[in-house]
Motif scaffolding. Sequence first.
Motif, PDB file in Angstrom:
ATOM      1  N   TYR A  22     -12.577  -5.830  20.751  1.00  0.00           N
ATOM      2  CA  TYR A  22     -11.698  -6.971  20.629  1.00  0.00           C
ATOM      3  C   TYR A  22     -10.890  -6.831  19.347  1.00  0.00           C
ATOM      4  O   TYR A  22     -11.286  -6.137  18.421  1.00  0.00           O
ATOM      5  CB  TYR A  22     -12.493  -8.277  20.560  1.00  0.00           C
ATOM      6  CG  TYR A  22     -13.436  -8.530  21.715  1.00  0.00           C
ATOM      7  CD1 TYR A  22     -13.139  -9.494  22.671  1.00  0.00           C
ATOM      8  CD2 TYR A  22     -14.637  -7.829  21.840  1.00  0.00           C
ATOM      9  CE1 TYR A  22     -14.009  -9.756  23.721  1.00  0.00           C
ATOM     10  CE2 TYR A  22     -15.513  -8.072  22.887  1.00  0.00           C
ATOM     11  CZ  TYR A  22     -15.194  -9.044  23.822  1.00  0.00           C
ATOM     12  OH  TYR A  22     -16.057  -9.305  24.863  1.00  0.00           O
ATOM     13  N   ARG A  23      -9.770  -7.506  19.286  1.00  0.00           N
ATOM     14  CA  ARG A  23      -9.013  -7.517  18.043  1.00  0.00           C
ATOM     15  C   ARG A  23      -8.386  -8.882  17.819  1.00  0.00           C
ATOM     16  O   ARG A  23      -8.115  -9.626  18.758  1.00  0.00           O
ATOM     17  CB  ARG A  23      -7.934  -6.433  18.031  1.00  0.00           C
ATOM     18  CG  ARG A  23      -6.778  -6.671  18.996  1.00  0.00           C
ATOM     19  CD  ARG A  23      -5.831  -5.479  18.983  1.00  0.00           C
ATOM     20  NE  ARG A  23      -4.707  -5.678  19.887  1.00  0.00           N
ATOM     21  CZ  ARG A  23      -3.816  -4.739  20.190  1.00  0.00           C
ATOM     22  NH1 ARG A  23      -3.922  -3.518  19.656  1.00  0.00           N
ATOM     23  NH2 ARG A  23      -2.821  -5.004  21.024  1.00  0.00           N
ATOM     24  N   GLN A  24      -8.177  -9.185  16.561  1.00  0.00           N
ATOM     25  CA  GLN A  24      -7.526 -10.424  16.193  1.00  0.00           C
ATOM     26  C   GLN A  24      -6.490 -10.135  15.120  1.00  0.00           C
ATOM     27  O   GLN A  24      -6.826  -9.719  14.014  1.00  0.00           O
ATOM     28  CB  GLN A  24      -8.537 -11.455  15.688  1.00  0.00           C
ATOM     29  CG  GLN A  24      -7.927 -12.822  15.442  1.00  0.00           C
ATOM     30  CD  GLN A  24      -8.973 -13.905  15.290  1.00  0.00           C
ATOM     31  OE1 GLN A  24     -10.089 -13.645  14.861  1.00  0.00           O
ATOM     32  NE2 GLN A  24      -8.611 -15.123  15.652  1.00  0.00           N
ATOM     33  N   ALA A  25      -5.240 -10.335  15.478  1.00  0.00           N
ATOM     34  CA  ALA A  25      -4.141 -10.166  14.554  1.00  0.00           C
ATOM     35  C   ALA A  25      -3.903 -11.475  13.818  1.00  0.00           C
ATOM     36  O   ALA A  25      -4.277 -12.547  14.303  1.00  0.00           O
ATOM     37  CB  ALA A  25      -2.880  -9.741  15.304  1.00  0.00           C
ATOM     38  N   PRO A  26      -3.274 -11.409  12.650  1.00  0.00           N
ATOM     39  CA  PRO A  26      -3.014 -12.634  11.889  1.00  0.00           C
ATOM     40  C   PRO A  26      -2.259 -13.665  12.715  1.00  0.00           C
ATOM     41  O   PRO A  26      -1.233 -13.362  13.324  1.00  0.00           O
ATOM     42  CB  PRO A  26      -2.170 -12.145  10.712  1.00  0.00           C
ATOM     43  CG  PRO A  26      -2.574 -10.719  10.534  1.00  0.00           C
ATOM     44  CD  PRO A  26      -2.806 -10.212  11.927  1.00  0.00           C
TER      45      PRO A  26
END
Length: 115
Positions: free
Chosen positions: A36-40
Amino acid sequence: QVQLVESGGGLVQAGGSLRLSCEASGSISRNAMGWYRQAPGKERELVASISSSGSTNYVDSVKGRFTISRDNAKRTVYLQMNTLKPEDTAVYYCNYLVVARGRVWGQGTQVTVSS
């Protein structure tokens, strides 16, 4: 509860590559896993998954560039990221695809892609 520790992130130029690792404290052989990823300023999203039998899925934005794999003997899930783009910049996390109890997230690993 199995603990998951991500590593391998860093700062790279657009077009570069990184290989992320996710090491588990116990067996993950029976579990479907995901990166998973979370960008600003954005929601956390599932970008790649791999089933216990090795079937993989990817979000369209990374398809053809990222490859998820697993080594059950090493209790590790990998994410090979090629042809990185600035929009790939995010904190990347690994986790189970399905959890029986409340999901917990590790520290993640920062991936920053410069233009």
